[in-house]
Motif scaffolding. Sequence first.
Motif, mmCIF file in Angstrom:
data_model
loop_
_atom_site.group_PDB
_atom_site.id
_atom_site.type_symbol
_atom_site.label_atom_id
_atom_site.label_comp_id
_atom_site.label_asym_id
_atom_site.label_seq_id
_atom_site.Cartn_x
_atom_site.Cartn_y
_atom_site.Cartn_z
ATOM 1 N N VAL A 74 40.161 -30.566 -71.891
ATOM 2 C CA VAL A 74 40.311 -31.415 -70.698
ATOM 3 C C VAL A 74 40.592 -32.861 -71.114
ATOM 4 C CG1 VAL A 74 39.037 -32.442 -68.774
ATOM 5 C CG2 VAL A 74 38.944 -29.971 -69.161
ATOM 6 N N LEU A 75 39.814 -33.340 -72.086
ATOM 7 C CA LEU A 75 40.001 -34.727 -72.512
ATOM 8 C C LEU A 75 41.346 -34.921 -73.211
ATOM 9 C CD1 LEU A 75 36.403 -35.691 -73.723
ATOM 10 C CD2 LEU A 75 37.492 -36.087 -71.506
ATOM 11 N N ALA A 76 41.896 -33.824 -73.751
ATOM 12 C CA ALA A 76 43.215 -33.903 -74.388
ATOM 13 C C ALA A 76 44.338 -33.779 -73.351
ATOM 14 C CB ALA A 76 43.349 -32.823 -75.454
ATOM 15 N N GLY A 77 43.975 -33.634 -72.075
ATOM 16 C CA GLY A 77 44.995 -33.648 -71.025
ATOM 17 C C GLY A 77 45.406 -32.289 -70.505
ATOM 18 N N SER A 78 44.636 -31.253 -70.814
ATOM 19 C CA SER A 78 45.005 -29.913 -70.341
ATOM 20 C C SER A 78 44.966 -29.828 -68.819
ATOM 21 C CB SER A 78 44.032 -28.884 -70.911
ATOM 22 O OG SER A 78 44.195 -27.639 -70.256
ATOM 23 N N PRO A 79 45.949 -29.138 -68.223
ATOM 24 C CA PRO A 79 45.751 -28.767 -66.815
ATOM 25 C C PRO A 79 44.579 -27.790 -66.734
ATOM 26 C CG PRO A 79 47.727 -27.725 -67.700
ATOM 27 C CD PRO A 79 47.189 -28.612 -68.786
ATOM 28 N N VAL A 80 43.981 -27.702 -65.549
ATOM 29 C CA VAL A 80 42.752 -26.919 -65.390
ATOM 30 C C VAL A 80 42.899 -25.996 -64.188
ATOM 31 C CG1 VAL A 80 40.270 -27.080 -64.887
ATOM 32 C CG2 VAL A 80 41.358 -28.797 -66.350
ATOM 33 N N GLN A 81 42.433 -24.771 -64.358
ATOM 34 C CA GLN A 81 42.355 -23.895 -63.187
ATOM 35 C C GLN A 81 40.957 -23.298 -63.097
ATOM 36 O OE1 GLN A 81 44.305 -19.845 -62.489
ATOM 37 N NE2 GLN A 81 45.650 -21.187 -61.330
ATOM 38 N N LEU A 82 40.442 -23.259 -61.862
ATOM 39 C CA LEU A 82 39.142 -22.604 -61.617
ATOM 40 C C LEU A 82 39.386 -21.293 -60.887
ATOM 41 C CD1 LEU A 82 36.726 -25.348 -60.196
ATOM 42 C CD2 LEU A 82 37.302 -24.841 -62.577
ATOM 43 N N LEU A 106 30.627 -22.594 -54.270
ATOM 44 C CA LEU A 106 30.181 -23.594 -55.241
ATOM 45 C C LEU A 106 28.675 -23.518 -55.490
ATOM 46 C CD1 LEU A 106 32.204 -26.666 -53.900
ATOM 47 C CD2 LEU A 106 32.973 -24.791 -55.345
ATOM 48 N N GLU A 107 27.984 -22.593 -54.836
ATOM 49 C CA GLU A 107 26.528 -22.543 -54.982
ATOM 50 C C GLU A 107 26.103 -21.895 -56.290
ATOM 51 O OE1 GLU A 107 24.716 -24.228 -53.246
ATOM 52 O OE2 GLU A 107 25.369 -24.317 -51.162
ATOM 53 N N GLY A 108 27.049 -21.305 -57.004
ATOM 54 C CA GLY A 108 26.728 -20.775 -58.330
ATOM 55 C C GLY A 108 26.123 -19.389 -58.323
ATOM 56 N N ILE A 109 26.180 -18.694 -57.184
ATOM 57 C CA ILE A 109 25.606 -17.342 -57.137
ATOM 58 C C ILE A 109 26.459 -16.416 -58.001
ATOM 59 C CG2 ILE A 109 24.810 -15.476 -55.644
ATOM 60 C CD1 ILE A 109 23.668 -18.215 -54.977
ATOM 61 N N ILE A 110 27.765 -16.479 -57.800
ATOM 62 C CA ILE A 110 28.680 -15.788 -58.697
ATOM 63 C C ILE A 110 29.338 -16.892 -59.524
ATOM 64 C CG2 ILE A 110 30.735 -14.340 -58.886
ATOM 65 C CD1 ILE A 110 29.978 -13.048 -56.238
ATOM 66 N N PRO A 111 29.101 -16.902 -60.837
ATOM 67 C CA PRO A 111 29.601 -18.026 -61.638
ATOM 68 C C PRO A 111 31.119 -18.162 -61.545
ATOM 69 C CG PRO A 111 28.088 -16.672 -62.915
ATOM 70 C CD PRO A 111 28.381 -15.922 -61.650
ATOM 71 N N GLY A 112 31.578 -19.400 -61.491
ATOM 72 C CA GLY A 112 33.004 -19.661 -61.531
ATOM 73 C C GLY A 112 33.519 -19.600 -62.959
ATOM 74 N N HIS A 113 34.849 -19.573 -63.093
ATOM 75 C CA HIS A 113 35.486 -19.590 -64.406
ATOM 76 C C HIS A 113 36.379 -20.812 -64.483
ATOM 77 C CE1 HIS A 113 34.564 -15.383 -63.661
ATOM 78 N NE2 HIS A 113 34.762 -15.096 -64.932
ATOM 79 N N ILE A 114 36.570 -21.309 -65.685
ATOM 80 C CA ILE A 114 37.492 -22.419 -65.885
ATOM 81 C C ILE A 114 38.440 -22.061 -67.024
ATOM 82 C CG2 ILE A 114 35.764 -23.632 -67.318
ATOM 83 C CD1 ILE A 114 37.044 -26.275 -66.351
ATOM 84 N N ALA A 115 39.731 -22.230 -66.759
ATOM 85 C CA ALA A 115 40.745 -21.966 -67.791
ATOM 86 C C ALA A 115 41.427 -23.276 -68.164
ATOM 87 C CB ALA A 115 41.776 -20.961 -67.274
ATOM 88 N N THR A 116 41.569 -23.485 -69.462
ATOM 89 C CA THR A 116 42.256 -24.671 -69.990
ATOM 90 C C THR A 116 43.127 -24.208 -71.157
ATOM 91 O OG1 THR A 116 40.440 -25.096 -71.531
ATOM 92 C CG2 THR A 116 40.358 -26.246 -69.402
ATOM 93 N N VAL A 122 46.903 -22.881 -76.961
ATOM 94 C CA VAL A 122 45.949 -21.765 -77.026
ATOM 95 C C VAL A 122 45.049 -21.821 -75.789
ATOM 96 C CG1 VAL A 122 44.054 -20.721 -78.319
ATOM 97 C CG2 VAL A 122 45.971 -21.800 -79.536
ATOM 98 N N PRO A 123 45.081 -20.773 -74.967
ATOM 99 C CA PRO A 123 44.253 -20.811 -73.756
ATOM 100 C C PRO A 123 42.769 -20.673 -74.084
ATOM 101 C CG PRO A 123 45.325 -18.673 -73.966
ATOM 102 C CD PRO A 123 45.851 -19.520 -75.095
ATOM 103 N N ASN A 124 41.957 -21.169 -73.186
ATOM 104 C CA ASN A 124 40.501 -21.052 -73.332
ATOM 105 C C ASN A 124 39.914 -20.750 -71.963
ATOM 106 O OD1 ASN A 124 38.208 -21.578 -75.377
ATOM 107 N ND2 ASN A 124 37.519 -22.579 -73.496
ATOM 108 N N LEU A 125 38.889 -19.924 -71.979
ATOM 109 C CA LEU A 125 38.274 -19.472 -70.740
ATOM 110 C C LEU A 125 36.768 -19.646 -70.879
ATOM 111 C CD1 LEU A 125 38.757 -18.026 -68.033
ATOM 112 C CD2 LEU A 125 38.907 -15.888 -69.275
ATOM 113 N N ALA A 126 36.120 -20.168 -69.863
ATOM 114 C CA ALA A 126 34.670 -20.365 -69.936
ATOM 115 C C ALA A 126 34.048 -20.172 -68.561
ATOM 116 C CB ALA A 126 34.358 -21.761 -70.456
ATOM 117 N N TYR A 127 32.751 -19.891 -68.569
ATOM 118 C CA TYR A 127 31.985 -19.788 -67.321
ATOM 119 C C TYR A 127 31.483 -21.169 -66.934
ATOM 120 C CZ TYR A 127 31.989 -14.755 -67.045
ATOM 121 O OH TYR A 127 32.382 -13.462 -66.894
ATOM 122 N N LEU A 128 31.347 -21.357 -65.644
ATOM 123 C CA LEU A 128 30.846 -22.629 -65.131
ATOM 124 C C LEU A 128 29.450 -22.415 -64.594
ATOM 125 C CD1 LEU A 128 33.950 -23.596 -63.043
ATOM 126 C CD2 LEU A 128 33.092 -24.918 -64.968
#
Lengths: 161, 445
Positions: free
Chosen positions: B59-67, B12-22, B28-34
């Motif tokens: 997320v606000l529309a209720g999507s499940p989330v995976q990191l 969680l220290e952000g050295i290697i950025p995490g990803h978030i999928a919604t 329609v899937p979406n992928l972003a860096y955290l």
Amino acid sequence: MAENLLKNDHVDFITSGVSISLASWRPGHPPTMSRGMGCKVLDDGRQVGVFILRSQSAALLDCIRTSRRVANVFSLPSTNRTLQLKGADAEVQTFEAADWPVVEAHLSNFMQEVRPLGLPESVVRAVLAFNADDLVTVVYSPNAVFSQTPGPNAGERLGGA
Amino acid sequence: MSLRLDNLRECLEGIIPGHIATCDPEGVPNLAYLSQVQFIDSQHVALSYQFFNRTRQNVLAGSPVQLLLTSHLTGAQYRLGLRYLRTETAGPLFEQMKAKLAGIASHTGMSGVFRLLGADIYQVGDIEQVPGPTVASPPSLINLLTALRRTVARIGTCATLECLLETTLDALDEEFGIAHAMLLMHDEGRGRLYTLASRGYAESGVGSEIPVGDGVIGVCARERTPIRIGFMTAEYGYGRAIREGWIAGGLGDTLETAIPLPGLPEARSQLAVPILAFERLIGVLYVESVADLHFGYDDEDALVALAAQLGMAVHFHQQQEDQAEEPSFVGVVTPAISGTPLLVRHFAGNDSVFLGDDYLIKGVAGAILWALLTDYVERGRTVFTNKSLRVDSRVRLPDLGDNLEARLVLLRRRLDERQAGIHLEKSGRGRFVLSVDRPLHLGEG
């Protein structure tokens, strides 16, 4: 014939030393994702093939086979430039031996890209380690292109409906 | 055995950025860096909300989330299922994330771009390790539990506040390997923190002040929560930036900055931990390093536990000092002293005291010194107690909970550092003796 949304600049970018990840979703399951080991551009930019590891991507491959929808992100650590492509016709294909040099070149470029960040090379190699027979290729036609570089223009659509 | 989030905190220290999928309501899937994932407890994390992007809409529309998170120590990757709960836009968690994000932004060239709008809190569900090779985690240089145990044992032997301060700083160095540290006390009435002890700097900075709310230390005090930054950031830097802020804010009292705050000009890692006792803020323990990411979640936990012990110990000593009885006599025959008289001037407006032309101290400590010196010159009194000072109308302590003993330590240290020829020696619990090397001439400014 599918519209060609990828400009030459996009092609150059996604085939450079970027970090690659691929996500998909199917009804009744959470979205899921895996790291990509490289990518190739086909049909003059109308299609993209992303190499992922079968052993790390069981749920992802199920999602792709069911929904055929993918989101594919490419990001260059040194500049934070980030591009997201989406597709709705993804297929899982056998990895072709001819793509070996593409994977090797990508890993080499990525290693060079992250070396200045100070990460131990052994850690980066662990993240990107694989067996050749574990690779599969996910091929799709990008139907939307977004800039995801952090900042005021993040999320801007660069092409597609 | 199932994976626990508290064992994966390095991811969680952000050295290697995490990803978030919604995904959106149409699938329609979406992928972003955290840029940031903040550990709350083994069931909860917070993600930084900086832009109203597709991820947030989903997320606000209720999507499940995976990191997808990756350890920069082992290369291990983990997938986490999340469920969005709520967003916080102020308070301790928000401030922890805001400070950390400032460091990450600075480190990644995103200063001015990353701005925290909210802390999105999620419940953590399943955690799955992604198959693949990993490397052994590098061995820790310090066993933090052992360091904590030894430090707590050492401070438990202290009979005075001064011993507590010195022992804590010694133990931080010797047990934790932390060479740069400060202990600051809370001046509740003035909304300030004043440095009472430090280690590892050219100047001790005893008596230097920070407004509550300023920088890592001030925000830690205001929110009563640890603030930890892993990379250098001007936003939370000290020294010149804070000084300029005071002047711009109309607080350009030159005395505010007469004693420079100690600190590393090139600090890359900073950690401030509140010292609390019975829910009251006693002060702040601050440590820093010139290395990136020097302090992790485990260091933070260890110092929070240490600060809890320290807070109770300081509170105990304060109670003890305040309960000491009056001495049976209040004056002694003062030895004859000679030499050039020392001019001591007092300015009632801010209780500042000058020795000759040199500024010494102000505020409550200044008022205490002036009362002591006045009694000495007018009545020959040299023996004093905390108890009598606490009820002395000239001192005007902010309230009964104020740490008088800390004020006396501050005063004693300032006098000693300035080699003023005025000494306050502890003569027993809650008692001290005043002595001077040469005649005093007192004057109101």
